[in-house]
Design an enzyme around this catalytic site. Structure first.
Site, PDB file in Angstrom:
ATOM      1  N   ASP A 110     -62.511  20.317 117.563  1.00 13.74           N
ATOM      2  CA  ASP A 110     -62.641  19.028 118.251  1.00 13.74           C
ATOM      3  C   ASP A 110     -62.303  17.855 117.345  1.00 13.74           C
ATOM      4  O   ASP A 110     -62.114  18.007 116.134  1.00 13.74           O
ATOM      5  CB  ASP A 110     -64.071  18.876 118.807  1.00 13.74           C
ATOM      6  CG  ASP A 110     -65.144  19.252 117.789  1.00 13.74           C
ATOM      7  OD1 ASP A 110     -64.839  19.295 116.586  1.00 13.74           O
ATOM      8  OD2 ASP A 110     -66.292  19.507 118.198  1.00 13.74           O
ATOM      9  N   ASN A 142     -78.676  20.273 121.249  1.00 18.64           N
ATOM     10  CA  ASN A 142     -78.750  20.497 122.693  1.00 18.64           C
ATOM     11  C   ASN A 142     -77.970  21.748 123.099  1.00 18.64           C
ATOM     12  O   ASN A 142     -77.715  21.965 124.271  1.00 18.64           O
ATOM     13  CB  ASN A 142     -78.216  19.268 123.446  1.00 18.64           C
ATOM     14  CG  ASN A 142     -76.769  18.958 123.078  1.00 18.64           C
ATOM     15  OD1 ASN A 142     -76.132  19.719 122.348  1.00 18.64           O
ATOM     16  ND2 ASN A 142     -76.255  17.848 123.559  1.00 18.64           N
ATOM     17  N   GLU A 200     -70.627  19.660 125.841  1.00 22.17           N
ATOM     18  CA  GLU A 200     -71.997  19.199 126.045  1.00 22.17           C
ATOM     19  C   GLU A 200     -72.629  19.872 127.264  1.00 22.17           C
ATOM     20  O   GLU A 200     -71.906  20.377 128.134  1.00 22.17           O
ATOM     21  CB  GLU A 200     -71.992  17.681 126.270  1.00 22.17           C
ATOM     22  CG  GLU A 200     -71.459  16.871 125.095  1.00 22.17           C
ATOM     23  CD  GLU A 200     -72.473  16.746 123.963  1.00 22.17           C
ATOM     24  OE1 GLU A 200     -73.289  17.660 123.759  1.00 22.17           O
ATOM     25  OE2 GLU A 200     -72.436  15.717 123.269  1.00 22.17           O
ATOM     26  N   HIS A 233     -74.823  22.467 122.234  1.00 21.97           N
ATOM     27  CA  HIS A 233     -73.377  22.336 122.420  1.00 21.97           C
ATOM     28  C   HIS A 233     -72.605  23.154 121.390  1.00 21.97           C
ATOM     29  O   HIS A 233     -73.073  23.404 120.278  1.00 21.97           O
ATOM     30  CB  HIS A 233     -72.920  20.858 122.469  1.00 21.97           C
ATOM     31  CG  HIS A 233     -72.892  20.121 121.174  1.00 21.97           C
ATOM     32  ND1 HIS A 233     -73.345  18.831 121.048  1.00 21.97           N
ATOM     33  CD2 HIS A 233     -72.439  20.466 119.946  1.00 21.97           C
ATOM     34  CE1 HIS A 233     -73.173  18.420 119.812  1.00 21.97           C
ATOM     35  NE2 HIS A 233     -72.624  19.389 119.117  1.00 21.97           N
TER      36      HIS A 233
HETATM   37  C1  GLP Z   1     -70.919  18.219 116.002  1.00 23.66           C
HETATM   38  C2  GLP Z   1     -69.650  19.087 116.222  1.00 23.66           C
HETATM   39  C3  GLP Z   1     -70.010  20.527 116.413  1.00 23.66           C
HETATM   40  C4  GLP Z   1     -71.107  20.893 115.441  1.00 23.66           C
HETATM   41  C5  GLP Z   1     -72.371  20.201 115.834  1.00 23.66           C
HETATM   42  C6  GLP Z   1     -73.534  20.388 114.863  1.00 23.66           C
HETATM   43  O1  GLP Z   1     -71.034  17.146 116.814  1.00 23.66           O
HETATM   44  N1  GLP Z   1     -68.807  18.660 117.266  1.00 23.66           N
HETATM   45  O2  GLP Z   1     -68.846  21.329 116.248  1.00 23.66           O
HETATM   46  O3  GLP Z   1     -71.337  22.277 115.455  1.00 23.66           O
HETATM   47  O4  GLP Z   1     -72.163  18.851 116.124  1.00 23.66           O
HETATM   48  O5  GLP Z   1     -73.388  19.580 113.751  1.00 23.66           O
HETATM   49  P1  GLP Z   1     -74.210  19.790 112.399  1.00 23.66           P
HETATM   50  O6  GLP Z   1     -73.645  21.032 111.781  1.00 23.66           O
HETATM   51  O7  GLP Z   1     -73.915  18.569 111.592  1.00 23.66           O
HETATM   52  O8  GLP Z   1     -75.628  19.934 112.773  1.00 23.66           O
END
Ligand code: GLP
Length: 251
Positions: free
Chosen positions: A67, A136, A143, A138
């Site tokens: 993404d 959440n 989402e 995702h």
């Molecule tokens: C982000 C990314 C995800 C990631 C998630 C968790 O927003 N788009 O690909 O897995 O949130 O992030 P973190 O590893 O910083 O907790």
């Protein structure tokens, strides 16, 4: 599904790096699906160490990131393009033309999304997809929603995600409210998936992803249907799981 419970972030990062490294050794022209966020940072560090030690080679590797934020310049320090270059690509021998990240600045996002899907298909599909998980549930930027979005698409970010990701920005108002993300079908078509989670704030999402109903309300729950998925979770993220039982059930 297989769940590997480890003690801490370092062990999670090492295990994940070994799996990615094995993939590159078994298939030197692998197509890797890569993730951003704080979770995979340790894994990238480990992979860089292995590369520097001459154990692995990225010469023929192709990568696709999950993404990118919408409308953020590539050289913005919060863009995932910048993240991948500074935390991984600049330290290994992957060819720039073999790295792919959705272009959040594209004039025509629909076309960008379709082109991204086509490029993944033309490359032969994802051999190994690395995932983190949002609080959440995702995956990528898929989402919680009423339905699973299949292909690469534009997403409106959840308030929770904006709040969570604001820790990387100066102000919460600076966090983009939209992003472009691989879809659930894109991710589910990967031949193998590894999902990493660390920290107690991920414990509920991990519990629901493994034991909960399969629902677009918790996008990671769809992974229960994938034929080759491994969760690597540390003690805190696995605090709601019966680790002994899981190890007996899944190993
Ligand atoms: C982000 C990314 C995800 C990631 C998630 C968790 O927003 N788009 O690909 O897995 O949130 O992030 P973190 O590893 O910083 O907790």
């Amino acid at each position: 599904m297989r769940v590997i419970c480890v003690d801490n972030y370092e062990q999670m990062s090492q295990k994940a790096a070994r799996m990615v490294a094995s993939q590159t050794i078994l298939k030197p022209d692998s197509v890797l699906g890569l993730a951003t966020g704080s979770t995979p940072l340790g894994m990238y560090k480990e992979l860089i160490k292995s590369y520097e030690a001459g154990h692995i080679d990225f010469e023929e590797i192709i990568s696709f990131n999950l993404d990118e934020y919408y409308d953020l310049d590539k050289d913005n320090e919060q863009s995932y393009d910048y993240y991948m270059k500074t935390n991984f690509f600049n330290h290994i021998n992957i060819k720039n033309e073999n790295t792919n990240i959705p272009n959040g600045k594209a004039d025509d996002i629909l076309k960008e999304a379709m082109d991204y899907e086509r490029k993944i298909r033309d490359a032969g599909g994802l051999d190994l997809q690395v995932l983190g998980i949002g609080r959440n549930g995702h995956i990528g930027f898929n989402e919680p929603d009423l339905k699973f979005e299949a292909s690469t698409h534009m997403v409106r970010l959840d308030e929770q995600t904006i709040k969570d990701n604001s820790r990387f920005f100066d102000n919460v108002e600076d966090v983009p409210t939209k992003a472009i993300s691989m879809g659930v079908k894109t991710i589910m078509h990967a031949k193998k998936i590894i999902l990493l989670a660390s920290g107690k704030e991920k414990a509920d999402a991990i519990y629901e992803a493994i034991y909960g109903k399969i629902t677009p309300n918790l996008p990671a729950s769809v992974l229960q249907l994938h034929p080759d998925v491994v969760f690597i979770v540390d003690k805190e993220a696995s605090s709601r799981l019966d680790v002994d039982k899981i190890n007996k059930e899944f190993l």
